[in-house]
Scaffold this motif. Sequence first.
Motif, PDB file in Angstrom:
ATOM      1  N   LEU A 214       9.415  15.338   5.409  1.00  0.00           N
ATOM      2  CA  LEU A 214       8.271  16.209   5.352  1.00  0.00           C
ATOM      3  C   LEU A 214       7.332  16.629   4.357  1.00  0.00           C
ATOM      4  CD1 LEU A 214       6.788  18.220   7.503  1.00  0.00           C
ATOM      5  CD2 LEU A 214       8.439  20.002   6.823  1.00  0.00           C
ATOM      6  N   LEU A 215       7.971  16.930   3.340  1.00  0.00           N
ATOM      7  CA  LEU A 215       7.346  17.076   1.880  1.00  0.00           C
ATOM      8  C   LEU A 215       6.600  15.651   1.486  1.00  0.00           C
ATOM      9  CD1 LEU A 215       9.860  19.311   0.324  1.00  0.00           C
ATOM     10  CD2 LEU A 215       7.811  19.998   1.517  1.00  0.00           C
ATOM     11  N   LEU A 216       7.151  14.600   1.623  1.00  0.00           N
ATOM     12  CA  LEU A 216       6.477  13.378   1.393  1.00  0.00           C
ATOM     13  C   LEU A 216       5.311  13.345   2.224  1.00  0.00           C
ATOM     14  CD1 LEU A 216       6.092  10.884  -0.293  1.00  0.00           C
ATOM     15  CD2 LEU A 216       7.835   9.810   1.342  1.00  0.00           C
ATOM     16  N   GLY A 217       5.424  13.477   3.512  1.00  0.00           N
ATOM     17  CA  GLY A 217       4.294  13.195   4.251  1.00  0.00           C
ATOM     18  C   GLY A 217       3.073  14.187   4.314  1.00  0.00           C
ATOM     19  N   VAL A 218       3.542  15.506   4.090  1.00  0.00           N
ATOM     20  CA  VAL A 218       2.332  16.263   3.583  1.00  0.00           C
ATOM     21  C   VAL A 218       1.677  16.084   2.457  1.00  0.00           C
ATOM     22  CG1 VAL A 218       2.061  18.749   2.867  1.00  0.00           C
ATOM     23  CG2 VAL A 218       3.334  18.170   5.120  1.00  0.00           C
ATOM     24  N   ASP A 219       2.199  15.643   1.282  1.00  0.00           N
ATOM     25  CA  ASP A 219       1.657  15.229   0.188  1.00  0.00           C
ATOM     26  C   ASP A 219       0.886  14.095   0.197  1.00  0.00           C
ATOM     27  OD1 ASP A 219       1.098  15.178  -2.649  1.00  0.00           O
ATOM     28  OD2 ASP A 219       2.718  13.687  -3.093  1.00  0.00           O
ATOM     29  N   VAL A 220       1.319  13.047   0.934  1.00  0.00           N
ATOM     30  CA  VAL A 220       0.577  11.711   1.055  1.00  0.00           C
ATOM     31  C   VAL A 220      -0.509  11.781   2.156  1.00  0.00           C
ATOM     32  CG1 VAL A 220       0.645   9.295   1.976  1.00  0.00           C
ATOM     33  CG2 VAL A 220       2.522  10.477   0.658  1.00  0.00           C
TER      34      VAL A 220
ATOM     35  N   PRO B 176       0.825  -1.349  -0.086  1.00  0.00           N
ATOM     36  CA  PRO B 176       0.160  -0.079  -0.148  1.00  0.00           C
ATOM     37  C   PRO B 176       0.829   1.284  -0.048  1.00  0.00           C
ATOM     38  CG  PRO B 176      -0.653  -1.646   1.613  1.00  0.00           C
ATOM     39  CD  PRO B 176       0.353  -2.212   0.877  1.00  0.00           C
ATOM     40  N   ILE B 177       0.191   2.251  -0.405  1.00  0.00           N
ATOM     41  CA  ILE B 177       0.948   3.573  -0.753  1.00  0.00           C
ATOM     42  C   ILE B 177       1.268   4.186   0.662  1.00  0.00           C
ATOM     43  CG2 ILE B 177       0.666   5.901  -1.216  1.00  0.00           C
ATOM     44  CD1 ILE B 177      -0.833   5.125  -3.935  1.00  0.00           C
ATOM     45  N   VAL B 178       0.400   4.162   1.516  1.00  0.00           N
ATOM     46  CA  VAL B 178       0.685   4.489   2.941  1.00  0.00           C
ATOM     47  C   VAL B 178       1.835   3.900   3.644  1.00  0.00           C
ATOM     48  CG1 VAL B 178      -0.243   4.821   5.322  1.00  0.00           C
ATOM     49  CG2 VAL B 178      -1.832   5.266   3.506  1.00  0.00           C
ATOM     50  N   LEU B 179       2.125   2.302   3.426  1.00  0.00           N
ATOM     51  CA  LEU B 179       3.112   1.584   4.066  1.00  0.00           C
ATOM     52  C   LEU B 179       4.261   2.119   3.260  1.00  0.00           C
ATOM     53  CD1 LEU B 179       3.806  -0.366   6.024  1.00  0.00           C
ATOM     54  CD2 LEU B 179       3.602  -2.050   4.464  1.00  0.00           C
ATOM     55  N   LEU B 180       4.270   2.244   2.276  1.00  0.00           N
ATOM     56  CA  LEU B 180       5.569   2.805   1.375  1.00  0.00           C
ATOM     57  C   LEU B 180       5.928   4.143   1.856  1.00  0.00           C
ATOM     58  CD1 LEU B 180       5.036   1.420  -2.363  1.00  0.00           C
ATOM     59  CD2 LEU B 180       6.922   0.665  -0.664  1.00  0.00           C
ATOM     60  N   SER B 181       5.051   4.987   2.082  1.00  0.00           N
ATOM     61  CA  SER B 181       5.234   6.218   2.521  1.00  0.00           C
ATOM     62  C   SER B 181       5.884   6.357   3.829  1.00  0.00           C
ATOM     63  CB  SER B 181       3.955   7.351   2.424  1.00  0.00           C
ATOM     64  OG  SER B 181       3.646   7.163   1.185  1.00  0.00           O
ATOM     65  N   VAL B 182       5.252   5.539   4.884  1.00  0.00           N
ATOM     66  CA  VAL B 182       5.758   5.652   6.209  1.00  0.00           C
ATOM     67  C   VAL B 182       7.104   5.010   6.214  1.00  0.00           C
ATOM     68  CG1 VAL B 182       5.652   4.186   8.358  1.00  0.00           C
ATOM     69  CG2 VAL B 182       3.593   5.612   7.255  1.00  0.00           C
ATOM     70  N   SER B 183       7.414   4.122   5.308  1.00  0.00           N
ATOM     71  CA  SER B 183       8.922   3.503   5.106  1.00  0.00           C
ATOM     72  C   SER B 183       9.912   4.382   4.688  1.00  0.00           C
ATOM     73  CB  SER B 183       8.934   2.210   4.267  1.00  0.00           C
ATOM     74  OG  SER B 183       7.979   0.968   4.812  1.00  0.00           O
ATOM     75  N   ALA B 184       9.476   5.248   3.714  1.00  0.00           N
ATOM     76  CA  ALA B 184      10.271   6.088   3.326  1.00  0.00           C
ATOM     77  C   ALA B 184      10.723   7.167   4.172  1.00  0.00           C
ATOM     78  CB  ALA B 184       9.972   6.882   1.916  1.00  0.00           C
ATOM     79  N   ILE B 185       9.677   7.566   4.890  1.00  0.00           N
ATOM     80  CA  ILE B 185       9.767   8.826   5.942  1.00  0.00           C
ATOM     81  C   ILE B 185      10.653   8.294   7.173  1.00  0.00           C
ATOM     82  CG2 ILE B 185       8.496   9.903   7.704  1.00  0.00           C
ATOM     83  CD1 ILE B 185       6.366  10.206   5.757  1.00  0.00           C
ATOM     84  N   VAL B 186      10.425   7.100   7.722  1.00  0.00           N
ATOM     85  CA  VAL B 186      11.243   6.469   8.703  1.00  0.00           C
ATOM     86  C   VAL B 186      12.744   6.443   8.275  1.00  0.00           C
ATOM     87  CG1 VAL B 186      11.634   4.590  10.201  1.00  0.00           C
ATOM     88  CG2 VAL B 186       9.109   5.476  10.034  1.00  0.00           C
ATOM     89  N   GLY B 187      12.706   5.868   7.066  1.00  0.00           N
ATOM     90  CA  GLY B 187      14.220   5.780   6.531  1.00  0.00           C
ATOM     91  C   GLY B 187      14.959   7.074   6.466  1.00  0.00           C
ATOM     92  N   TYR B 188      14.240   8.306   5.996  1.00  0.00           N
ATOM     93  CA  TYR B 188      14.978   9.583   5.836  1.00  0.00           C
ATOM     94  C   TYR B 188      15.261   9.924   7.406  1.00  0.00           C
ATOM     95  CZ  TYR B 188      13.835  10.864   0.965  1.00  0.00           C
ATOM     96  OH  TYR B 188      13.580  10.923  -0.299  1.00  0.00           O
ATOM     97  N   LEU B 189      14.166   9.736   8.295  1.00  0.00           N
ATOM     98  CA  LEU B 189      14.540  10.217   9.679  1.00  0.00           C
ATOM     99  C   LEU B 189      15.666   9.496  10.429  1.00  0.00           C
ATOM    100  CD1 LEU B 189      10.816  11.056  10.585  1.00  0.00           C
ATOM    101  CD2 LEU B 189      12.302  12.525   9.971  1.00  0.00           C
ATOM    102  N   ILE B 190      15.582   8.135  10.238  1.00  0.00           N
ATOM    103  CA  ILE B 190      16.792   7.427  10.933  1.00  0.00           C
ATOM    104  C   ILE B 190      18.203   7.867  10.214  1.00  0.00           C
ATOM    105  CG2 ILE B 190      17.825   4.986  11.289  1.00  0.00           C
ATOM    106  CD1 ILE B 190      15.003   4.097  11.205  1.00  0.00           C
ATOM    107  N   ALA B 191      18.225   8.052   8.804  1.00  0.00           N
ATOM    108  CA  ALA B 191      19.543   8.409   8.150  1.00  0.00           C
ATOM    109  C   ALA B 191      19.889   9.788   8.797  1.00  0.00           C
ATOM    110  CB  ALA B 191      19.125   8.605   6.686  1.00  0.00           C
TER     111      ALA B 191
END
Length: 266
Positions: free
Chosen positions: A100-106, A2-17
Amino acid sequence: MPIVLLSVSAIVGYLIATVVLAVPIVQERAPARAIGLALASIAVLIHASLIFGMHRGGLDLHFFASLSLAGFGVAALTLLVNLFRPVAALGVIVFPLAALLLGVDVFYAAPTLAEPMQWPIKLHVTFALLAYSLLSIAALLAILLSLQERALRRRKLDSGLIRALPPLTLTESLLFRLIAVGFAFLTLTLVSGVVFVDNLFAQHLAHKTILSIASWIVFGILLFGRWRWGWRGNRAVRLTLIGMIVLLLAFFGSKFVLEMVLHRAV
């Protein structure tokens, strides 16, 4: 997936990085920089899949989707720059912004549909994305360069942020290389706009075109001054930031007014 799960994965990856790359700034010991960049690379790939693949069936250029696209472009080019210069400190700024920008869009923006584009317009958009991303990184690097120069004058070179940056001369060299390449892509953006975009000075495009040309002039003056008179330091930083602010207004200012204020499709 799902798009939501992919989005959360990307956001978490960015933040941990971001956290991994921030450790050398607050502590002298540095974890493997490669770990942070690898996590960010995974996040960028997921982000790309959302933008160019599964996300709403295509490339969406509405306001919030454009911001997400810009965030992706800057994050991806930050990774590319780190292949040549150790400027992982940029990621501490860029990666949470991309998240942040990805999260706002999704999760916040209203659903929008991607509009079909012919290849000339796609090429124009690609040039614009590359120009904006490269010059955005240059603007961030200009700020870091200013901090480096201030620390050098005050002889405070032991701070974490300064330690995380390459030597001053390398930072400055990278800054002008990014500006030169970004300027080249901005030139291609304007040329392709003249060739491929119908009525570039139409009412909804006039402000964007005029501001883009103004930004191109600022960066052109900076590069000429660097070549002819060796401009550097605060003058280079100021002109870089002025050019980037004008370009930011060109790319997103008119789009914000038209879509978010006047509620008109662009």
